[in-house]
Design an enzyme around this catalytic site. Structure first.
Site, PDB file in Angstrom:
ATOM      1  CG  ASN A 137      -2.055  -1.041   1.029  1.00 42.44           C
ATOM      2  OD1 ASN A 137      -2.677  -1.135  -0.019  1.00 42.44           O
ATOM      3  ND2 ASN A 137      -2.282  -1.834   2.062  1.00 42.44           N
ATOM      4  CG  HIS A 195      -6.976  -7.740  -3.221  1.00 43.21           C
ATOM      5  ND1 HIS A 195      -7.517  -6.573  -3.715  1.00 43.21           N
ATOM      6  CD2 HIS A 195      -6.316  -7.408  -2.079  1.00 43.21           C
ATOM      7  CE1 HIS A 195      -7.219  -5.571  -2.914  1.00 43.21           C
ATOM      8  NE2 HIS A 195      -6.476  -6.043  -1.913  1.00 43.21           N
TER       9      HIS A 195
END
Length: 223
Positions: free
Chosen positions: A107, A191
Site C-alpha cells: 500500500n 488481490h
C-alpha cells in the site's frame, strides 16, 4: 561512512522504542509456539472468508505437521508500513511470538509514499521483533512499472537492504508464484483469488522452514 552512521542511529532508535516490550521468557515445553503475521489485505484474505486466506491455510498446515505451533493473523486490509510500525510493540506484547512474518509495503508503493519512511517503519518492526527474541521473515513486494523505474527499483531494493542490515531471511516477492497468472487474481487484478491461496501458503512456508526449526537468522532467500 555517512550511510553507516545513519543505519546505526536508526537501529539505536528502534531498540530504544522497543524497550516497552520486554524479552519473553523461554516457553515451557508444553507452551505453544507462536507465529505472528503482520500484513495487509494480501495476508488478511481480502474478498474471502477468514479461513480461506493463505495465513489461515498456513495455520492448518502447521497444526497438522508442526504440532505446538499456532498462527496469529494480525493483518489488516489497507495497512501501510506506518500502521504496522505503530502496532508492532502492542502486538509483540500481546502475543509474545517466536516468529514474526512482516509482509507490508504494497500500500505504501501503490500510494507512492516516500521510500525513506517505509524503510524507517519496516526497520522499526524488524528491530522490535528481534529485541523480544523473535525470528523474522521479511516478505517483499514489487510495484507495477507505471510508477516509474526509479521508484520501483528503489522500492524492491529496500527489502534487500533491510534483510542484509538486520540479517533476516527475505522472501523477495509474495506474489511470485501467481504474478503472471491473470486467473489467479480477483476482478480488481490486485488481490489473489481463493484458489490461489494455497500457492501463496506454500511459497511462504518454504521460506519459513528454517525459522520454525529455531534458526533466528538463516541465509536469506534470494531469487
Amino acid at each position: 561512512m555517512q550511510c553507516a552512521i545513519g543505519w546505526g542511529l536508526l537501529l539505536a532508535a528502534t531498540l530504544a522504542v522497543a524497550q516497552a516490550a520486554e524479552p519473553a521468557a523461554a516457553p515451557a515445553a508444553e507452551t505453544p509456539r507462536t507465529l505472528l503475521v503482520m500484513g495487509d489485505s494480501l495476508s488478511a484474505g481480502y474478498g474471502m472468508a477468514a479461513d480461506e486466506g493463505w495465513v489461515a491455510l498456513l495455520g492448518e498446515d502447521l497444526a497438522r505437521n508442526r504440532p505446538g505451533w499456532r498462527v496469529i493473523n494480525a493483518s489488516i486490509s489497507g495497512e501501510t508500513s506506518a500502521g504496522g510500525s505503530s502496532r508492532i510493540v502492542p502486538e509483540l506484547m500481546r502475543h509474545r511470538p517466536d516468529v514474526v512474518v512482516i509482509a507490508l509495503g504494497a500500500n505504501d508503493g501503490l500510494r507512492g509514499l516516500p521510500i525513506r519512511e517505509m524503510r524507517r517503519n519496516l526497520a522499526r518492526m524488524i528491530g522490535a521483533s528481534q529485541h523480544v527474541g523473535a525470528g523474522v521473515l521479511l516478505v517483499g513486494m514489487r510495484m507495477p512499472p507505471n510508477l516509474g523505474g526509479d521508484y520501483t527499483g528503489r522500492f524492491e531494493a529496500l527489502y534487500r537492504e533491510l534483510a542484509d542490515f538486520f540479517e533476516v531471511p527475505l522472501l523477495p516477492f509474495l506474489l511470485e508464484p501467481i504474478a503472471l497468472d491473470r486467473q489467479a487474481f480477483q476482478d480488481d487484478n490486485l488481490h489473489p483469488t481463493v484458489q490461489a491461496q494455497a500457492r501463496l501458503r506454500d511459497h511462504v512456508r518454504a521460506a519459513l522452514e528454517p525459522l520454525l526449526d529455531g534458526d533466528r537468522a538463516p541465509p536469506r532467500r534470494d531469487e
